[in-house]
Design a protein around this motif. Structure first.
Motif, PDB file in Angstrom:
ATOM      1  N   UNK A  95       0.816  -1.228   0.000  1.00  0.00           N
ATOM      2  CA  UNK A  95       0.000   0.000   0.000  1.00  0.00           C
ATOM      3  C   UNK A  95       0.843   1.268   0.000  1.00  0.00           C
ATOM      4  N   UNK A  96       2.003   1.167   0.639  1.00  0.00           N
ATOM      5  CA  UNK A  96       2.824   2.377   0.749  1.00  0.00           C
ATOM      6  C   UNK A  96       3.307   2.857  -0.619  1.00  0.00           C
ATOM      7  N   UNK A  97       3.486   1.917  -1.551  1.00  0.00           N
ATOM      8  CA  UNK A  97       4.058   2.309  -2.836  1.00  0.00           C
ATOM      9  C   UNK A  97       3.020   2.371  -3.959  1.00  0.00           C
ATOM     10  N   UNK A 119       1.247   4.798  -4.920  1.00  0.00           N
ATOM     11  CA  UNK A 119       1.362   5.986  -5.784  1.00  0.00           C
ATOM     12  C   UNK A 119       2.439   5.842  -6.849  1.00  0.00           C
ATOM     13  N   UNK A 120       3.431   4.986  -6.634  1.00  0.00           N
ATOM     14  CA  UNK A 120       4.510   4.862  -7.627  1.00  0.00           C
ATOM     15  C   UNK A 120       4.575   3.434  -8.163  1.00  0.00           C
ATOM     16  N   UNK A 157       3.811   2.338   5.360  1.00  0.00           N
ATOM     17  CA  UNK A 157       3.254   3.694   5.240  1.00  0.00           C
ATOM     18  C   UNK A 157       3.829   4.662   6.263  1.00  0.00           C
ATOM     19  N   UNK A 192       6.746   8.333   2.542  1.00  0.00           N
ATOM     20  CA  UNK A 192       5.331   8.087   2.269  1.00  0.00           C
ATOM     21  C   UNK A 192       4.470   9.147   2.919  1.00  0.00           C
TER      22      UNK A 192
END
Lengths: 432, 1161
Positions: free
Chosen positions: A390-392, A394-395, B153, B158
């Motif tokens: 989920x953290x990545x 956006x990329x 996250x 982030x």
């Protein structure tokens, strides 16, 4: 008497270049738009052609329109005609501007996805311009297929304007095959969508992407600008690039082999950047920012330290090599190899160092090993896990298996080098 | 090189510490297992020590022992005697080579207590170093920052991206809203236009309405106005009052004229009574009379005043003459010259001054004359001389008696000083003399005293009685008093001489004064009536002259005043005469004094006043009469005018009054009508000048009632205009502002930078993970390939003696340690987590492996000491098995124990083992302990070291499955290693052989077969099992896609994302959700676990994802799974039907059926 036509596309007004500290005026695309209009008004062009994505979709409401309209007004006052087509970014913006009555010099061609032909005359000489505009954000069909007979006069040169994705196979941005440009009665096709300047076909017809006139990220390295088309009296159309971008991104490989220490490494990096930039500004006028991604290469006794040395403090590095032209370093990457006398000999050892050496050699030679294979298998899983994290999101990368293997091998080789350097450092006499 | 066993055949201990007579010899020791049992103190430990001494040390004091040893089939003799070791081979001295260093000897001694507490860290460290060829992967990993963790996250990049994106979204949202507003502008412009049009119409029709109203009002007032009488238009409203007032005025004037005539008549009558001339009295006459009266009055006052003064001076003159004498004749005194009065005063003063001085000096002289008082006996000079002599005498006297000469000198000086002092200060001067006297008293006459005495006697002064010091001092005091008196007398004599001289002078001046008085008297004697007798004294003369002068002055005043009074009387009479003459001409009586004249004058003045009043009253009344007549004429004319102006016949006053009562009403109507007319005119002009008048000229057709409705409609539209304009201005301003700014561009740029940072983090994370993979693989490879022999051997031993259940692993952390890997549970365990038996097995394996690897040529005996103590059956069996296993290779084992049950266990086990030689040796105790064997046999009759596994005995597979209770395989949770071997082995006998060895799961079997062997297995059968297991693995992998694993509280703890504070609540929630981690995350995000931080939820979710507990992928349908499995089966060397059977036995799922045909075709 020739007719000079400046072609630009993918300006993405409303955006600015990344990788440069602060928000200086020059990194905004509106600065380049001003430069383009100045260039035309100074009498260097009779007509301006825009191939779409002039306005960035993410900032298409107001901030981009102000500068765009000011530019149109200045061109109008200078009597310069503008023909344009809209792209996937500005399909709903340019249409509005063209509908207005303030800029009679500006004409949007092919609104609603319907091919349209217009003409421009100067001193009794005529140039025809055909164009097609994005009617919506995504177009899955090839617009050339819908190009019916437009009544192009074969006695006068014709230029085609199209925002499209050439040779992309399946694409949602008007996919076009390069062979489709032929036989349409068009002498030169000016395309938009790809930011890198490319000439797809040199002649009969000339097909080219002028690319983005303003480099916005490190991915858009090299010279960026417009293309000047000169329609000779003979009907021949010549083309030449016109650098416009005040920002230039470059990747520079610096060999640090034999460097003594931190100061030396840093000096090599900065010296190389300054020298390279110095050469560049002699070739291209009006550069305000030269942004380097440095890759340090070569062999070093302590690759890890060399990478640290080269990278420390780069965020503060800024060199004004001439008034108004600055050189900055965006990031430093290291592919420095450990100082190994004989990598092949080392690869024969039954030790972690030997295994790493073997892997480096194999990947370098395009081979693979069971060790590398096993690694790659797990690397793929790890990559997917990270990419899906989920953290990545956006990329998140578009994964293509073929690319993934190659990318994995590059990562493995790179880390093999780093790890081998570290292990050999442990064995150095100073550490014993 | 092949190692050869070192076998002790015989051992004789003839003497050793604690056993001076030695021990019973050990004969024919078994090459494999030797159990040496005996109570404490029976010599077990000594025997063990001697065995090690024989091998390593050989120089042990106090020991005499010998042993027969077989090394590689060759007999050797080793003897220790008197600290020396002697070794012979086949009778010849020789040396045993290949024995490890003495330091290693301790590893050949396996003591229970050692193994329980040992962890062999040193060995682990050494193994690890050797494994990686001297490289430190840990250090490299740390330095390069490698980690398998996926940055979640919580990473700063982030967070920065989220922040930048939020900022971008927010800015974009604002502009989007503005864009929507911009799109509304056209509508707003249209609405504004309509509103402005409505506003204009509102304005126009407002004016139309006002015009219509004015028109209506004017018509109404005009009609009303026409109903009033025409006369009202000529009236002002006060006509009736004017008529009344004028009539009253005429009446009043008439009355006043009559009254004036009456008053005039009365005054005329009164004039006639005065009898004065027609023209009255001339004011000159009355003025003359008044002057005469005032003159008369003044003259009368002067005469009175003069008379009073005459009388006053007469009295004073009489009093002055009376002071001189009784009735003196003053006849000739009028010419008396009194100039000497002043001289006489000065003479009298001089006389009294001379007389006073004369009396003063006479009195002073008398006072200074000597009386009865005694004078001094001698003069002052004599007395001073006497004092001096006596003083000298006293000084000399003192000198003789020892008084220092200096004191005598001082005394002398004091005496001299005393004289001066007394002279200057009086008696106070005696004080120092007294002191000097006292001092003198202290002195005694010296040799010069007689001479002093004689000198003193010559003075004639009082002599002392005898010339002793006291007496001389007393005389000296007397002389001092005498000296004062003598000097006072001398001063008095001098004053008397001065008085005599002054007295003489005063008497001479007195004589001169008297001479002058006499001369003055001589001149007075010539005047008659002078009382000469009274003039003899100075005072009498002075008295006379003064009062005579007073009489002379007063008498002259009387004479002067009398003349003045006579003149005033004459003037008075002359004035009276003239007054009477004038008054007589106006009927006035003659008067004789001022009072009468004044009375006559006043009477005349009164008559004149009355005359004047009457005359003026008559004139005034006549004026009134004339004025009133004129006024009446004017009023009558006005009266006529009023009637004529109104147009009413004169006299119809009531008619006028009636009209006047309506006049106010008439005036109001008229004014209103006039105002209405003006308003109408103005409004008409305004209306006609409006821009809309021409295009709306049909207002004439409008009914006034229609207009308000139209106005209301227009007003409603018009009132929106300002609000619309405000909205338009606001939007346009905002658009203009936004067009000038670059907020969104900057937000995009910031987002781009944050995205680059995130990509960079992605790259770094990937690099870190890649590096960690590298390190892990290198570790694993090192573990598998580069581990030293000792480790590999230990692993083999450990795996063998645990029947494949465990493998040895090296935990390569900062402090390396050994761990056991449970091949069934797929779980690595620390030494502390192992059961004591497993732990001992592990450590024994290590020790034995170490021993083996250390030995280069010989295989030396191993000594074990009570390893089975307190062990349960399983553990004891394992330990015995381990020892038996190592003895199988040829190594001799000595097991020492004091426990009978251990011996029994050994016996029980050894019965079942073939090919293993063994011997049990019982040592006698020091006391009368009974035989250990006899005591311990019974409890271990049932000792069974092999697992209790029933044989198949002709049963079918399913039947045998039921019998042995095959554990069910969980396709989601279990690993293939956990698969019970029943699923893999179709041969019940082979299955039984495995079960007998404690092998139940594939992991065990795989491990066991990887290290050892079981009869009945060959490569093909093993490969077949492996392929089935891989098939299961692939099936599981596909089945698990998109399906969450269950999690429990232990998983939550391991995640590190749930703190101790929340673990109970989160575990409770997880249990409530059937241990579904995906549902748990959803519940937590729904705040069903209060106060659990969002970042922690992210972390937990990440853990679940990375650990496979949550799989966000789309689950495959059974059909899709089967498609893939069939494809995979096609690559295997297995029959699809076998695969189908295999999977169906394991997977209790509604699978649609396997492909029956061979996919390879």
């Amino acid at each position: 008497m020739s007719i000079k036509i400046l072609v630009a596309g993918d300006l993405h007004l409303g955006r600015s270049s990344g990788g440069i500290p602060g928000m200086p005026e020059e990194i905004s695309t509106r600065f380049t738009w001003q430069r383009i209009t100045d260039w035309c008004i100074e009498g260097k062009a009779d007509m301006l052609l825009l191939t779409g994505d002039i306005v960035d979709r993410n900032n298409r409401y107001f901030e981009a329109l102000g500068p765009l309209q000011r530019g149109f007004a200045r061109l109008r006052d200078a009597g310069i005609k503008v023909f344009m087509v809209s792209g996937n970014h500005d399909f709903d913006v340019l249409n509005q501007i063209a509908r207005g009555s303030d800029y009679e010099n500006v004409r949007l061609l092919g609104a609603g996805g319907n091919w349209e032909l217009a003409s421009f005359e100067k001193n009794g000489r005529k140039v025809q311009v055909a164009g097609w505009s994005f009617p919506r954000q995504f177009v899955y069909e090839n617009p050339l297929l819908s190009m019916a007979r437009l009544g192009i006069d074969p006695n006068h040169p014709a230029i085609g304007l199209l925002h499209c994705d050439v040779a992309a196979g399946e694409s949602k941005y008007a996919p076009v095959d390069v062979s489709g440009f032929a036989g349409k009665g068009i002498n030169a096709w000016a395309l938009g969508h790809i930011h890198k300047p490319i000439i797809l076909n040199q002649a009969d017809p000339l097909v080219f992407y002028p690319g983005s006139p303003h480099a916005m990220s490190a991915k858009e390295n090299g010279s960026h600008g417009c293309v000047l088309l000169t329609v000779e009296s003979t009907g021949i159309i010549r083309h030449e690039p016109v650098p416009m971008s005040p920002v230039r991104f470059e990747t520079l490989v610096v060999d640090i082999t034999g460097s003594a220490g931190e100061g030396d490494v840093r000096a090599r990096v900065t010296r190389a950047a300054a020298q390279e930039a110095g050469n560049m500004i002699r070739e291209q006028q009006g550069l305000a920012w030269v942004v380097y991604d440095i890759i340090i290469d070569g062999e070093h006794r302590t690759p890890r330290e060399a990478a640290i040395w080269a990278g420390s403090g780069i965020e503060d590095y800024r060199l004004e090599i001439q008034p108004g032209t600055n050189v900055v370093i965006r990031k430093v990457e290291s592919i420095v190899r450990p100082l190994i006398g004989n990598l092949e000999k080392l690869s024969g050892e039954s030790s972690p160092a030997g295994r790493l050496a073997e892997t480096i050699l194999a990947i370098g030679q395009g081979r693979t090993t069971p060790f590398a294979e096993a690694l790659l298998s797990q690397w793929n899983a790890k990559f997917l896990a990270i990419n899906d994290s989920p953290a990545y999101q956006p990329v998140k990368k578009e994964v293509r298996n073929a690319d993934l293997a190659g990318q994995g091998m590059r990562f493995i080789e790179k880390e093999c080098r780093k790890l081998l350097g570290e292990l050999l450092e442990q064995q150095s006499p100073s550490k014993q | 090189m092949q190692k050869v066993p070192f076998i002790i055949r015989d051992l004789s201990i003839h003497k050793m510490p604690g056993f001076p007579r030695g021990m019973e010899a050990y004969r024919d020791l078994a090459p494999n297992i030797n159990i040496i049992a005996g109570p404490n103190g029976s010599g077990k430990s000594s025997t063990a020590r001697i065995i090690q001494d024989l091998i390593w040390r050989g120089r042990v004091e106090g020991v005499l022992a010998e042993s027969s040893v077989v090394i590689g089939g060759t007999p050797w003799e080793i003897k220790i005697d008197a600290g020396r070791k002697k070794v012979q081979r086949e009778g010849a001295d020789d040396e045993i080579t290949g024995i490890p260093s003495p330091d290693a000897s301790r590893r050949y001694m396996l003591a229970l207590h050692d193994l329980v507490i040992a962890n062999e860290t040193d060995l682990a460290r050494q193994i690890m170093r050797e494994s990686v060829g001297g490289y430190d992967l840990d250090e490299a990993q740390i330095k390069l920052g490698y980690s398998s963790a996926i940055k979640n996250k919580g990473a700063a990049e982030h967070q920065k991206f989220l922040k930048a994106e939020a900022n971008f979204k927010e800015t974009e949202k604002k502009q989007l809203e503005l864009k929507q507003q911009e799109e509304m502008l056209q509508d707003l412009y249209r609405e504004r236009e309509k509103a402005e049009d409505a506003r204009k119409k509102l304005d126009f029709y407002g004016k139309v309405e006002q015009f219509l109203e004015a028109n209506l009002n004017y018509a109404r007032l005009s009609e009303l106005f026409g109903k009033f009488p025409a006369e009202l238009a000529k009236m002002t409203g006060d006509e009736y009052q004017h008529i009344v007032n004028l009539e009253t005025e005429i009446s009043d004037c008439r009355g006043e004229a009559d009254n004036a005539e009456t008053v005039a008549t009365a005054n005329r009558e009164r004039l006639s009574l005065l009898g004065l001339p027609a023209g009255g009295i001339d004011p000159v006459v009355t003025g003359e009379l008044a002057t005469r009266v005032r003159e008369l009055e003044r003259l009368e006052r002067d005469i009175g005043e003069i008379s009073r003064k005459i009388e006053e001076f007469r009295v004073k003159a009489a009093e002055a003459i009376k002071s001189i004498g009784e009735n003196p004749d003053t006849t000739g005194w009028d010419g008396l010259r009194l100039d000497d009065v002043g001289n006489l005063g000065r003479l009298l003063q001089k006389y009294h001054q001379c007389l006073s001085e004369k009396q003063f000096y006479e009195t002073s002289y008398k006072a200074l004359s000597p009386g009865n008082e005694d004078g001094a006996e001698s003069d002052s000079e004599t007395i001073k001389e006497g004092i001096k002599i006596l003083s000298n005498w006293l000084q000399e006297k003192k000198s003789v008696t020892g008084v220092p000469g200096i004191w005598v000198a001082v005394l002398t000086l004091a005496g001299i000083a005393s004289g001066v002092l007394v002279y200057l200060t009086g008696l106070w001067g005696l004080l120092p003399v007294t002191v000097a006297g006292i001092i003198a008293w202290m002195a005694k006459p010296g040799s010069g005293n007689d001479l002093r005495r004689k000198d003193y006697e010559k003075t004639g002064l009082r002599q002392p009685g005898d010339w002793e010091t006291e007496n001389v001092a007393g005389i000296m005091e007397l002389l001092i008093s005498e000296l004062a008196r003598a000097e006072r007398d001398e001063q008095a004599a001098q004053s008397m001489e001065l008085c005599r001289d002054r007295l003489a002078e005063a008497e001479q001046r007195l004589g001169q004064v008297n001479k002058q008085r006499e001369q003055m008297l001589e001149r007075l004697k010539a005047i008659p009536g002078i009382p000469l007798e009274d003039l003899k004294s100075y005072d009498g003369l002075y008295w006379f002259l003064v009062h005579a002068a007073d009489w002379q002055k007063y008498n002259a005043e009387v004479l002067a005043l009398t003349g003045g009074r006579d003149e005033a009387t004459r003037q008075k009479n002359e004035n009276l005469r003239k007054f009477n003459d004038l008054a007589a001409g106006h009927n006035a009586a003659a008067v004789s004094d001022a009072a009468g004249a004044n009375a006559v004058l006043n009477e005349l003045i009164d008559d004149i006043t009355v005359w004047k009043d009457c005359t003026s009253a008559i004139e005034r009344q006549n004026d009134i009469i004339r004025e009133k007549k004129k006024q009446m004429e004017r009023a009558a004319a006005k009266l006529r005018g009023i009637y004529e102006k109104i147009g009413i016949e004169q006299g119809h006053k009531e008619r006028v009054r009636e009209l006047a009562l309506r006049l106010e009403e008439f005036g109001g109507v008229r004014n209103d009508r006039f105002a209405a007319e003006i308003t109408l005119s103005d409004r008409k002009k305004i209306m006609e000048s409006h821009s809309l008048f021409k295009e709306n000229g049909n207002i004439q057709t409008l009914s006034p009632d229609e207009v308000p409705g139209m106005i209301a409609a227009f007003a409603e539209q018009a009132e929106k205009r300002d609000r619309i304009q405000e909205e338009i201005t606001r939007i346009e301003t905002n658009i203009s502002n936004v067009r000038q700014c670059h907020d969104l561009e900057e937000a995009l740029s910031e987002k781009g930078r944050a995205s680059e940072g995130l990509e960079d983090l992605f790259e770094r994370n990937l690099a870190s993970v890649t590096g960690q993979l590298l390190v892990d693989h290198l570790r694993k490879e090192s573990r598998e390939q580069n581990r030293p022999k000792v480790f590999k051997r230990a692993n083999v031993l450990f795996n063998r003696i645990t029947q494949g259940r465990y493998e040895l692993i090296l935990d390569e952390k900062a402090e390396p340690s050994f761990r056991a890997y449970d091949t069934v549970q797929r779980l690595g365990q620390e030494l502390d987590e192992l059961s004591t038996g497993t732990r001992i097995q592990l450590l024994m394996s290590l020790r034995l492996a170490f021993i083996e690897t250390q030995e280069s040529a010989l295989m030396l005996p191993v000594l074990a000491d009570e390893l089975l103590a307190n062990s349960d059956d399983t553990r004891a069996g394992a330990i015995i098995e381990a020892l038996v296993e190592i003895s199988r290779d040829g190594r001799q084992v000595f097991y020492f124990t004091a426990q009978g049950d251990e011996v029994a266990r050994w016996q029980s086990f050894l019965k079942t083992r073939t090919g293993v030689s063994s011997k049990i040796i019982e040592l006698a105790g020091r006391d009368s302990e009974s035989s250990m064997l006899s005591r311990s046999l019974h409890p271990f009759e049932s000792f069974d070291l092999t697992p209790d596994v029933p044989g198949p005995d002709g049963m079918g597979r399913d039947e045998y499955k039921e019998l042995i209770s095959v554990t069910r395989y969980n396709i989601i949770e279990d690993s293939p290693e956990r698969l019970h071997i029943w699923y893999l082995l179709e041969d019940n006998k082979l299955l039984y052989e495995c079960l007998k060895r404690g092998i139940k799961y594939w992991g065990q079997l795989q491990s066991y077969l990887g290290i050892g062997n079981i009869e009945g297995f060959d490569d093909k059968s093993v490969a077949g099992m492996e392929q089935k297991v891989i098939l299961l693995s692939r099936f599981s992998e596909m089945y698990r896609k998109g399906r969450s694993r269950i999690a429990d509280s232990e998983v939550l703890i391991n995640s590190g994302a749930v703190s101790g504070t929340h673990i109970d609540k989160v575990s409770g929630k997880l249990a409530e959700l059937n241990n579904d981690p995906q549902k748990l995350i959803a519940a937590m995000r729904n705040r069903e676990v209060p106060r659990f931080m969002e970042s922690r939820i992210d972390e937990l979710e990440q853990f679940f994802i990375s650990g496979g507990y949550i799989d966000g992928r789309q689950p495959l349908t059974p059909h899709e799974i089967l498609l893939h499995i069939n494809a995979y089966i096609s690559t295997l060397d297995l029959e699809p039907s076998d695969c189908e059977t295999f999977l169906k036995e394991i997977v209790d799922l509604p699978l649609p059926g396997m492909v029956k045909t061979d996919a390879r075709q």
